[in-house]
Motif scaffolding. Structure first.
Motif, PDB file in Angstrom:
ATOM      1  N   MET A   1       0.840  -1.199   0.000  1.00 55.58           N
ATOM      2  CA  MET A   1       0.000   0.000   0.000  1.00 55.58           C
ATOM      3  C   MET A   1       0.877   1.251   0.000  1.00 55.58           C
ATOM      4  O   MET A   1       1.788   1.396   0.790  1.00 55.58           O
TER       5      MET A   1
ATOM      6  N   THR B   1      -1.365   7.672   0.934  1.00 50.88           N
ATOM      7  CA  THR B   1      -2.605   8.306   0.521  1.00 50.88           C
ATOM      8  C   THR B   1      -2.350   9.805   0.466  1.00 50.88           C
ATOM      9  O   THR B   1      -1.387  10.289   1.042  1.00 50.88           O
TER      10      THR B   1
ATOM     11  N   ASP C   1      -3.707  11.933   2.079  1.00 43.70           N
ATOM     12  CA  ASP C   1      -3.964  12.510   3.389  1.00 43.70           C
ATOM     13  C   ASP C   1      -2.768  12.410   4.317  1.00 43.70           C
ATOM     14  O   ASP C   1      -2.844  12.820   5.470  1.00 43.70           O
TER      15      ASP C   1
ATOM     16  N   ALA D   1      -0.030  14.024   4.631  1.00 46.56           N
ATOM     17  CA  ALA D   1       0.436  15.283   5.216  1.00 46.56           C
ATOM     18  C   ALA D   1      -0.511  15.744   6.318  1.00 46.56           C
ATOM     19  O   ALA D   1      -0.069  16.252   7.355  1.00 46.56           O
ATOM     20  N   LEU D   2      -1.800  15.533   6.129  1.00 49.25           N
ATOM     21  CA  LEU D   2      -2.773  15.940   7.142  1.00 49.25           C
ATOM     22  C   LEU D   2      -2.661  15.063   8.382  1.00 49.25           C
ATOM     23  O   LEU D   2      -2.692  15.557   9.509  1.00 49.25           O
ATOM     24  N   VAL D   3      -2.515  13.753   8.158  1.00 51.55           N
ATOM     25  CA  VAL D   3      -2.352  12.843   9.299  1.00 51.55           C
ATOM     26  C   VAL D   3      -1.112  13.239  10.097  1.00 51.55           C
ATOM     27  O   VAL D   3      -1.153  13.328  11.329  1.00 51.55           O
TER      28      VAL D   3
ATOM     29  N   LEU E   1      -1.781  16.381  12.074  1.00 55.89           N
ATOM     30  CA  LEU E   1      -2.646  16.129  13.235  1.00 55.89           C
ATOM     31  C   LEU E   1      -1.862  15.475  14.369  1.00 55.89           C
ATOM     32  O   LEU E   1      -2.020  15.837  15.536  1.00 55.89           O
ATOM     33  N   VAL E   2      -1.024  14.506  14.011  1.00 56.89           N
ATOM     34  CA  VAL E   2      -0.249  13.799  15.037  1.00 56.89           C
ATOM     35  C   VAL E   2       0.759  14.758  15.684  1.00 56.89           C
ATOM     36  O   VAL E   2       0.878  14.809  16.916  1.00 56.89           O
ATOM     37  N   GLN E   3       1.460  15.525  14.867  1.00 58.42           N
ATOM     38  CA  GLN E   3       2.430  16.474  15.427  1.00 58.42           C
ATOM     39  C   GLN E   3       1.739  17.505  16.310  1.00 58.42           C
ATOM     40  O   GLN E   3       2.228  17.856  17.385  1.00 58.42           O
ATOM     41  N   THR E   4       0.600  18.004  15.843  1.00 65.37           N
ATOM     42  CA  THR E   4      -0.160  18.977  16.633  1.00 65.37           C
ATOM     43  C   THR E   4      -0.549  18.384  17.979  1.00 65.37           C
ATOM     44  O   THR E   4      -0.445  19.039  19.021  1.00 65.37           O
ATOM     45  N   SER E   5      -0.969  17.127  17.955  1.00 66.06           N
ATOM     46  CA  SER E   5      -1.357  16.478  19.211  1.00 66.06           C
ATOM     47  C   SER E   5      -0.187  16.402  20.179  1.00 66.06           C
ATOM     48  O   SER E   5      -0.361  16.654  21.374  1.00 66.06           O
TER      49      SER E   5
ATOM     50  N   MET F   1     -14.545  18.146  12.034  1.00 68.87           N
ATOM     51  CA  MET F   1     -13.909  16.852  12.217  1.00 68.87           C
ATOM     52  C   MET F   1     -14.351  16.210  13.542  1.00 68.87           C
ATOM     53  O   MET F   1     -14.681  15.024  13.603  1.00 68.87           O
TER      54      MET F   1
ATOM     55  N   ALA G   1     -17.739  14.450  14.055  1.00 67.79           N
ATOM     56  CA  ALA G   1     -17.891  13.082  13.554  1.00 67.79           C
ATOM     57  C   ALA G   1     -17.548  12.065  14.637  1.00 67.79           C
ATOM     58  O   ALA G   1     -17.763  10.867  14.470  1.00 67.79           O
TER      59      ALA G   1
END
Lengths: 139, 139
Positions: B1, B4, B6, B8-10, B13-17, B135, B138
DNA sequence: TATTGTTATACTCTATAACTATA
DNA sequence: TATAGTTATAGAGTATAACAATA
């Protein structure tokens, strides 16, 4: 002091952090790892830092990292390598098993976050990525 | 695989967290609280849940919450109140000291996150707030 | 003297299993 | 029987202080 106009954003950032951390913790637990161990393996995907550097990267005390690496080494996920430059120093590198776990974990994190992203359309994702990256660049 | 779109977004989000969690942990530590204790006090700002409900809200086992509340009660931050409806149940509420700590902590979190927000302009903040809230809805 | 890392210590966080009391 | 909460236990994570080895 009253509310600032940023309160909604601060709340959203904090809530997002809790949700994402929950996902990361669950993905780690499925591999019998703590969040800290998963994070540490993530760092070692593309680095071979000394203990002190690893501690700085993770924001932990060096003694904490000693224990962390001790347990990971016992599981065969990392390896301590004496530094060639400085007899006091120790470099840490992931083993093949550790790298596999780090790579699989990262993939699973991406998959586990998809349901959350599904409610944001393409334009929204682009905006989210752009602004988060802008924010992180200040860090 | 393969990757994807996404990714860069993932990553963002992880770095922001991690960054936000670091801020929260530091703010908590300045008050001699763990991140979990600060979070628990945050929940009790506007709720008086039973032990089991509190455990669900925090995503922790009930036995973990027993210890958490035990230590917080010893410090005078929360109070156990027997339920009037069910003799087995215990409700948890913050004391005045606990509420003060929760309120001050929340304010300090807002202040501590400002430097990060400073690199995002008004339009960006609005977009960030809107998309993060979308987000989270959801979840 | 300063730095690198480990160890001893103490405490918090965490879950599992077994328990008590009540529903 | 099922549910609410506690306790016993075990292990991980965490920092502080003291230490040994090297720079």
């Amino acid at each position: 002091m009253t509310d600032t106009p940023d309160d909604a954003l601060v709340d959203a950032l904090v809530q997002t952090s809790f949700v994402v951390t929950g996902v990361l913790t669950r993905v780690a637990a499925e591999r019998d790892l703590s969040l800290t161990q998963l994070r540490m393996l993530g760092v070692l995907r593309d680095r071979r830092p000394r203990m002190a550097q690893l501690a700085a990267l993770l924001g932990l005390d060096k003694s904490t990292v000693s224990g962390l690496i001790e347990r990971a080494e016992r599981r065969g996920l990392v390896r301590r390598v004496p530094s060639a430059d400085d007899a006091r120093a120790v470099e840490v590198e992931a083993t093949a098993d550790g790298l596999t776990l780090a790579r699989d974990g990262a993939e699973q994190v991406g998959r586990a976050l998809q349901p959350l992203l599904s409610s944001v359309d393409g334009t929204g994702r682009a905006a989210l990525t752009r602004e988060l990256e802008r924010m992180l660049s200040a860090h």
